[in-house]
Design a protein around this motif. Structure first.
Motif, PDB file in Angstrom:
ATOM      1  N   LYS A 131      -6.348   1.149  12.151  1.00  0.00           N
ATOM      2  CA  LYS A 131      -7.600   2.177  12.391  1.00  0.00           C
ATOM      3  C   LYS A 131      -7.402   3.214  11.447  1.00  0.00           C
ATOM      4  O   LYS A 131      -7.737   4.361  11.942  1.00  0.00           O
ATOM      5  N   ASN A 132      -7.181   2.960  10.224  1.00  0.00           N
ATOM      6  CA  ASN A 132      -6.692   4.131   9.158  1.00  0.00           C
ATOM      7  C   ASN A 132      -7.028   3.844   7.864  1.00  0.00           C
ATOM      8  O   ASN A 132      -6.242   2.849   7.186  1.00  0.00           O
ATOM      9  N   LEU A 133      -8.048   4.164   6.962  1.00  0.00           N
ATOM     10  CA  LEU A 133      -8.513   3.822   5.755  1.00  0.00           C
ATOM     11  C   LEU A 133      -6.982   4.243   4.948  1.00  0.00           C
ATOM     12  O   LEU A 133      -6.759   3.515   4.036  1.00  0.00           O
ATOM     13  N   LYS A 134      -6.587   5.211   4.986  1.00  0.00           N
ATOM     14  CA  LYS A 134      -5.426   5.676   3.978  1.00  0.00           C
ATOM     15  C   LYS A 134      -4.255   4.599   4.294  1.00  0.00           C
ATOM     16  O   LYS A 134      -3.626   4.076   3.298  1.00  0.00           O
ATOM     17  N   VAL A 135      -3.820   4.338   5.412  1.00  0.00           N
ATOM     18  CA  VAL A 135      -2.946   3.463   5.750  1.00  0.00           C
ATOM     19  C   VAL A 135      -3.046   2.112   5.066  1.00  0.00           C
ATOM     20  O   VAL A 135      -2.404   1.378   4.569  1.00  0.00           O
ATOM     21  N   ALA A 136      -4.427   1.620   5.109  1.00  0.00           N
ATOM     22  CA  ALA A 136      -4.940   0.576   4.867  1.00  0.00           C
ATOM     23  C   ALA A 136      -4.772   0.297   3.265  1.00  0.00           C
ATOM     24  O   ALA A 136      -4.344  -0.477   2.668  1.00  0.00           O
ATOM     25  N   LEU A 137      -5.237   1.363   2.530  1.00  0.00           N
ATOM     26  CA  LEU A 137      -5.080   1.407   1.341  1.00  0.00           C
ATOM     27  C   LEU A 137      -3.621   1.407   0.629  1.00  0.00           C
ATOM     28  O   LEU A 137      -3.252   0.551  -0.267  1.00  0.00           O
ATOM     29  N   LEU A 138      -2.813   2.298   1.119  1.00  0.00           N
ATOM     30  CA  LEU A 138      -1.458   2.303   1.045  1.00  0.00           C
ATOM     31  C   LEU A 138      -0.629   1.099   1.338  1.00  0.00           C
ATOM     32  O   LEU A 138       0.422   0.491   0.747  1.00  0.00           O
TER      33      LEU A 138
END
Length: 317
Positions: free
Chosen positions: A286-293
């Motif tokens: 549920k986190n865009l930054k985590v998904a990109l990383l």
């Protein structure tokens, strides 16, 4: 069987991690007695002062020894433990309050002489640590072999969260002197000696892992170099799937080169795969930054493991 737990933790230059781990152990909802053994593996930055803070809160023993590696340090601790069932933890984990209760409950229901538990990302972890955790545990990246319910085949415990009976330790002599892959090596020897292993899914720990991409690459590279060594030592355990990361990165390189000559089809396949990684991580975290990383850490993981595997397989004697 009356279970008496001894928790063994090797540590090397990480007093802050030991502080967090011991603090979490003071919060266990477990009603029985248990002991904790901290094995300082020749550290220059000692954890002794940190350990002293918890001597009144835990049944705690601290040992300092010359540097010999994590496997030998775990053996050192098990040789000195008073319990009949050893729990091996890495220094960079945090243990949830129900951990020991879940281990006891599972072993009383289905006793095995060894077990492994999964790892999870604590809410306080950085976005990169959460992304690394995703890459190391996702069914889309590792097939769930590190402790997901969907893992297939016999479960191979990992040393960051591993249980071993005193009987099994006496029979196998514990960890070999391998620098990497020593936990898998121990699992194979457990099976050879007729001992059962199991995944205790509820006995998870919060595992920090590495905090930079460079450190994560170095770690996965080491994992890759270990696999051909284990394949040679235990040829009956060799699987074609161990080649997958190497073939994957060769395919990426080939796809990039082909794209320069207007052949985009193969690169499109990889684009679809990494899009799935992104969406799956986004759904879980549920986190865009985590998904990109997670896309970055997945690529890092494949290149680290794949290159390590190829070097160990073809360049090392």
């Amino acid at each position: 069987m009356d279970l008496k737990f001894s928790i063994i933790v090797p540590v090397y230059n990480r007093p802050q991690e030991i502080d967090e781990l011991l603090e979490s152990l003071t919060k266990q909802d477990f009603q029985d007695d248990f002991e904790v053994l901290i094995i300082e593996d020749g550290s220059e930055n000692s954890s002794e002062e940190v350990v002293k803070k918890y001597t009144s809160k835990l049944n705690l023993n601290y040992f300092y020894k010359d540097n010999s590696g994590a496997g030998a340090s775990r053996n050192y601790g098990m040789e000195r433990a008073s319990g009949n069932y050893f729990i091996i933890l890495d220094s960079d984990v945090i243990v949830p309050p129900q951990y020991l209760s879940e281990v006891k409950k599972a072993l009383e229901y289905n006793y095995t002489d060894a077990f492994g538990g999964p790892d999870a990302a604590h809410p306080s972890f950085t976005a990169l640590q959460k992304a690394i955790n995703y890459s190391m545990t996702s069914v889309l990246t590792t097939g769930g072999i590190r402790g997901k319910k969907k893992a297939v085949g016999k479960f191979q415990p990992r040393s960051f969260n591993l249980g071993l009976s005193q009987i099994a330790f006496s029979k196998t002599k514990g960890f070999d002197n391998l620098k990497v892959g020593e936990d898998i090596d121990l699992t194979f020897r457990l099976w050879e000696n007729g001992f059962e292993t199991q995944l205790i899914n509820k006995a998870f720990v919060y595992h920090k892992r590495r905090s930079t991409i460079k450190q994560f690459f170095k770690q996965t590279f080491a994992f890759g170099t270990a696999r051909p060594i284990l394949n040679k030592k235990y040829p009956e355990t060799t699987k074609l799937t161990y080649w997958f990361p190497s073939l994957f990165i060769i395919g990426i390189d080939f796809a990039i080169i082909a794209a320069f000559f207007w052949y985009w089809q193969l690169l499109t396949f990889y684009g679809i795969y990494f899009t799935c990684i992104f969406l799956d991580s986004l759904l879980q975290n549920k986190n865009l930054k985590v998904a990109l990383l997670s896309v970055v850490t997945t690529i890092t993981q494949f290149y680290g493991y794949g290159l390590g595997f190829l070097e160990s397989r073809f360049l090392k004697k």
